[in-house]
Design a protein around this motif. Sequence first.
Motif, PDB file in Angstrom:
ATOM      1  N   GLN A 104     -21.825   0.526  13.112  1.00 47.34           N
ATOM      2  CA  GLN A 104     -20.668   1.365  12.803  1.00 47.34           C
ATOM      3  C   GLN A 104     -19.437   0.945  13.597  1.00 47.34           C
ATOM      4  O   GLN A 104     -18.312   1.037  13.113  1.00 47.34           O
ATOM      5  N   ARG A 105     -19.669   0.457  14.828  1.00 51.85           N
ATOM      6  CA  ARG A 105     -18.536  -0.076  15.611  1.00 51.85           C
ATOM      7  C   ARG A 105     -17.930  -1.280  14.893  1.00 51.85           C
ATOM      8  O   ARG A 105     -16.704  -1.444  14.850  1.00 51.85           O
ATOM      9  N   GLY A 106     -18.787  -2.123  14.326  1.00 48.56           N
ATOM     10  CA  GLY A 106     -18.295  -3.289  13.591  1.00 48.56           C
ATOM     11  C   GLY A 106     -17.448  -2.887  12.400  1.00 48.56           C
ATOM     12  O   GLY A 106     -16.395  -3.480  12.136  1.00 48.56           O
ATOM     13  N   THR A 107     -17.905  -1.865  11.677  1.00 49.51           N
ATOM     14  CA  THR A 107     -17.137  -1.375  10.524  1.00 49.51           C
ATOM     15  C   THR A 107     -15.789  -0.822  10.969  1.00 49.51           C
ATOM     16  O   THR A 107     -14.747  -1.092  10.360  1.00 49.51           O
ATOM     17  N   SER A 108     -15.815  -0.045  12.056  1.00 56.83           N
ATOM     18  CA  SER A 108     -14.579   0.560  12.561  1.00 56.83           C
ATOM     19  C   SER A 108     -13.587  -0.513  13.005  1.00 56.83           C
ATOM     20  O   SER A 108     -12.390  -0.436  12.700  1.00 56.83           O
ATOM     21  N   GLN A 109     -14.086  -1.526  13.711  1.00 61.45           N
ATOM     22  CA  GLN A 109     -13.203  -2.604  14.155  1.00 61.45           C
ATOM     23  C   GLN A 109     -12.637  -3.378  12.964  1.00 61.45           C
ATOM     24  O   GLN A 109     -11.476  -3.778  12.966  1.00 61.45           O
ATOM     25  N   SER A 110     -13.468  -3.580  11.930  1.00 62.80           N
ATOM     26  CA  SER A 110     -13.002  -4.301  10.746  1.00 62.80           C
ATOM     27  C   SER A 110     -11.873  -3.556  10.038  1.00 62.80           C
ATOM     28  O   SER A 110     -10.991  -4.173   9.425  1.00 62.80           O
ATOM     29  N   LEU A 111     -11.903  -2.234  10.126  1.00 63.94           N
ATOM     30  CA  LEU A 111     -10.849  -1.446   9.484  1.00 63.94           C
ATOM     31  C   LEU A 111      -9.482  -1.683  10.117  1.00 63.94           C
ATOM     32  O   LEU A 111      -8.456  -1.399   9.494  1.00 63.94           O
ATOM     33  N   ASN A 112      -9.460  -2.206  11.353  1.00 64.14           N
ATOM     34  CA  ASN A 112      -8.172  -2.577  11.951  1.00 64.14           C
ATOM     35  C   ASN A 112      -7.500  -3.679  11.132  1.00 64.14           C
ATOM     36  O   ASN A 112      -6.280  -3.674  10.939  1.00 64.14           O
ATOM     37  N   ALA A 113      -8.318  -4.630  10.651  1.00 57.14           N
ATOM     38  CA  ALA A 113      -7.780  -5.705   9.815  1.00 57.14           C
ATOM     39  C   ALA A 113      -7.281  -5.144   8.487  1.00 57.14           C
ATOM     40  O   ALA A 113      -6.271  -5.607   7.939  1.00 57.14           O
ATOM     41  N   VAL A 114      -7.994  -4.152   7.952  1.00 57.21           N
ATOM     42  CA  VAL A 114      -7.569  -3.514   6.705  1.00 57.21           C
ATOM     43  C   VAL A 114      -6.206  -2.835   6.896  1.00 57.21           C
ATOM     44  O   VAL A 114      -5.301  -2.973   6.068  1.00 57.21           O
ATOM     45  N   LYS A 115      -6.052  -2.124   8.010  1.00 58.70           N
ATOM     46  CA  LYS A 115      -4.781  -1.446   8.295  1.00 58.70           C
ATOM     47  C   LYS A 115      -3.648  -2.462   8.446  1.00 58.70           C
ATOM     48  O   LYS A 115      -2.541  -2.247   7.939  1.00 58.70           O
ATOM     49  N   ASP A 116      -3.925  -3.586   9.125  1.00 58.43           N
ATOM     50  CA  ASP A 116      -2.903  -4.626   9.281  1.00 58.43           C
ATOM     51  C   ASP A 116      -2.483  -5.177   7.927  1.00 58.43           C
ATOM     52  O   ASP A 116      -1.294  -5.394   7.668  1.00 58.43           O
ATOM     53  N   SER A 117      -3.480  -5.426   7.050  1.00 64.15           N
ATOM     54  CA  SER A 117      -3.190  -5.970   5.722  1.00 64.15           C
ATOM     55  C   SER A 117      -2.336  -4.997   4.908  1.00 64.15           C
ATOM     56  O   SER A 117      -1.371  -5.396   4.248  1.00 64.15           O
ATOM     57  N   ILE A 118      -2.687  -3.716   4.962  1.00 68.06           N
ATOM     58  CA  ILE A 118      -1.925  -2.706   4.215  1.00 68.06           C
ATOM     59  C   ILE A 118      -0.498  -2.622   4.739  1.00 68.06           C
ATOM     60  O   ILE A 118       0.464  -2.550   3.962  1.00 68.06           O
ATOM     61  N   MET A 119      -0.342  -2.636   6.072  1.00 62.76           N
ATOM     62  CA  MET A 119       1.011  -2.519   6.637  1.00 62.76           C
ATOM     63  C   MET A 119       1.867  -3.749   6.317  1.00 62.76           C
ATOM     64  O   MET A 119       3.074  -3.612   6.100  1.00 62.76           O
ATOM     65  N   ARG A 120       1.238  -4.934   6.259  1.00 65.08           N
ATOM     66  CA  ARG A 120       1.999  -6.120   5.823  1.00 65.08           C
ATOM     67  C   ARG A 120       2.456  -5.955   4.377  1.00 65.08           C
ATOM     68  O   ARG A 120       3.593  -6.299   4.023  1.00 65.08           O
ATOM     69  N   GLY A 121       1.564  -5.437   3.546  1.00 65.19           N
ATOM     70  CA  GLY A 121       1.929  -5.194   2.151  1.00 65.19           C
ATOM     71  C   GLY A 121       3.058  -4.190   2.042  1.00 65.19           C
ATOM     72  O   GLY A 121       3.994  -4.363   1.249  1.00 65.19           O
ATOM     73  N   GLN A 122       2.984  -3.120   2.839  1.00 65.27           N
ATOM     74  CA  GLN A 122       4.052  -2.116   2.825  1.00 65.27           C
ATOM     75  C   GLN A 122       5.389  -2.733   3.201  1.00 65.27           C
ATOM     76  O   GLN A 122       6.416  -2.447   2.565  1.00 65.27           O
ATOM     77  N   SER A 123       5.389  -3.567   4.237  1.00 64.93           N
ATOM     78  CA  SER A 123       6.638  -4.181   4.690  1.00 64.93           C
ATOM     79  C   SER A 123       7.213  -5.107   3.629  1.00 64.93           C
ATOM     80  O   SER A 123       8.431  -5.131   3.396  1.00 64.93           O
ATOM     81  N   THR A 124       6.330  -5.863   2.965  1.00 64.65           N
ATOM     82  CA  THR A 124       6.788  -6.761   1.903  1.00 64.65           C
ATOM     83  C   THR A 124       7.412  -5.972   0.766  1.00 64.65           C
ATOM     84  O   THR A 124       8.468  -6.342   0.226  1.00 64.65           O
ATOM     85  N   ILE A 125       6.778  -4.862   0.388  1.00 66.74           N
ATOM     86  CA  ILE A 125       7.316  -4.021  -0.688  1.00 66.74           C
ATOM     87  C   ILE A 125       8.614  -3.363  -0.261  1.00 66.74           C
ATOM     88  O   ILE A 125       9.562  -3.266  -1.058  1.00 66.74           O
ATOM     89  N   ASP A 126       8.687  -2.905   0.988  1.00 63.38           N
ATOM     90  CA  ASP A 126       9.918  -2.273   1.476  1.00 63.38           C
ATOM     91  C   ASP A 126      11.108  -3.214   1.360  1.00 63.38           C
ATOM     92  O   ASP A 126      12.206  -2.815   0.944  1.00 63.38           O
ATOM     93  N   VAL A 127      10.886  -4.484   1.736  1.00 66.54           N
ATOM     94  CA  VAL A 127      11.962  -5.481   1.627  1.00 66.54           C
ATOM     95  C   VAL A 127      12.337  -5.688   0.160  1.00 66.54           C
ATOM     96  O   VAL A 127      13.522  -5.760  -0.194  1.00 66.54           O
ATOM     97  N   ALA A 128      11.322  -5.780  -0.704  1.00 68.16           N
ATOM     98  CA  ALA A 128      11.573  -5.988  -2.130  1.00 68.16           C
ATOM     99  C   ALA A 128      12.343  -4.812  -2.730  1.00 68.16           C
ATOM    100  O   ALA A 128      13.285  -5.001  -3.520  1.00 68.16           O
ATOM    101  N   VAL A 129      11.962  -3.594  -2.354  1.00 70.10           N
ATOM    102  CA  VAL A 129      12.642  -2.405  -2.880  1.00 70.10           C
ATOM    103  C   VAL A 129      14.087  -2.349  -2.400  1.00 70.10           C
ATOM    104  O   VAL A 129      15.000  -2.031  -3.177  1.00 70.10           O
ATOM    105  N   ALA A 130      14.306  -2.675  -1.122  1.00 72.00           N
ATOM    106  CA  ALA A 130      15.673  -2.667  -0.593  1.00 72.00           C
ATOM    107  C   ALA A 130      16.556  -3.658  -1.347  1.00 72.00           C
ATOM    108  O   ALA A 130      17.691  -3.343  -1.734  1.00 72.00           O
ATOM    109  N   ALA A 131      16.011  -4.866  -1.574  1.00 71.38           N
ATOM    110  CA  ALA A 131      16.773  -5.868  -2.320  1.00 71.38           C
ATOM    111  C   ALA A 131      16.956  -5.433  -3.775  1.00 71.38           C
ATOM    112  O   ALA A 131      18.025  -5.621  -4.370  1.00 71.38           O
ATOM    113  N   GLY A 132      15.908  -4.815  -4.354  1.00 71.14           N
ATOM    114  CA  GLY A 132      15.992  -4.370  -5.740  1.00 71.14           C
ATOM    115  C   GLY A 132      17.044  -3.290  -5.931  1.00 71.14           C
ATOM    116  O   GLY A 132      17.747  -3.257  -6.954  1.00 71.14           O
ATOM    117  N   GLU A 133      17.153  -2.399  -4.960  1.00 73.28           N
ATOM    118  CA  GLU A 133      18.186  -1.360  -5.044  1.00 73.28           C
ATOM    119  C   GLU A 133      19.583  -1.973  -4.983  1.00 73.28           C
ATOM    120  O   GLU A 133      20.512  -1.514  -5.661  1.00 73.28           O
TER     121      GLU A 133
END
Length: 276
Positions: free
Chosen positions: A55-84
């Motif tokens: 379970q510790r391994g699963t929990s630690q792996s979720l840190n990578a999931v959170k990083d991936s999601i936040m990178r995606g959010q930042s990429t979309i935020d930039v795209a939305v700002a430019a799109g506006e």
Amino acid sequence: MALNSVNTNVGAMVALQNLNSTNNELNTVQSRINTGKKVASAKDNGAVWAIAQSQRGTSQSLNAVKDSIMRGQSTIDVAVAAGESVSDLLVSMKEKALAASDASLDSTSRAALNEDFKALRDQIGKAVSNADFNGSNMIKASGTTIYALANADGSSKITVAAQSLALGGSNVTVAAAGTIGTVTTATAMIATVTTSIANVGSALAKLGTGAKALDSHLSFVGKLQDALDAGVGNLVDADLAKESAKLQALQTKQQLGVQALSIANQSSSSLLGLFR
């Protein structure tokens, strides 16, 4: 066995066994207090330790999931700002095209409006080309689609499709060389820009929906990670209040054991009285 013997002291043996057992329990309790865990290693409880480690391994792996999601959010935020920005530029371009469709304009005014229109048109290209985050651009031609990790083993992903806002594309239908130099081109451009404004709005709505999905999943992953960590704690963490009470009891038991061993050791010396 002789009841009174100086060679074999059964009472001392029993007292020593009990004292050793108490000392072992005391060491275990002290270890739990020092580490805060009732299962600190595999030798404490192999099955529980293995489950907790998984379970510790699963929990630690979720840190990578959170990083991936936040990178995606930042990429979309930039795209939305430019799109506006692109949408705002199209609104201004529509105003220029509408003004240039007036047949009563003189050539100087029409040329000035056309120059303004071209400057706005070129600014769209700059906004689109500069909407990069970490090497990803979602709104250029053949832009980057986001595939964010969704679970700890990477078998599930959240997809947010790229939305091209490049000039002459499927959304911004204004050509890279489009102008409003004549009444005819200006009149045609009004419809083109109007369509582009609607298309850009739809594209931005899709990006916004994707951003909301990432945000929702990030919140879920955080809660899941907290639940996993709490579950591991339930398995391996020691109840320090309980261990403290047990420590007090064992320390008292240890002192009594030492006294019992002392009494048992004195029993053989009492036999000397028989020979006086």
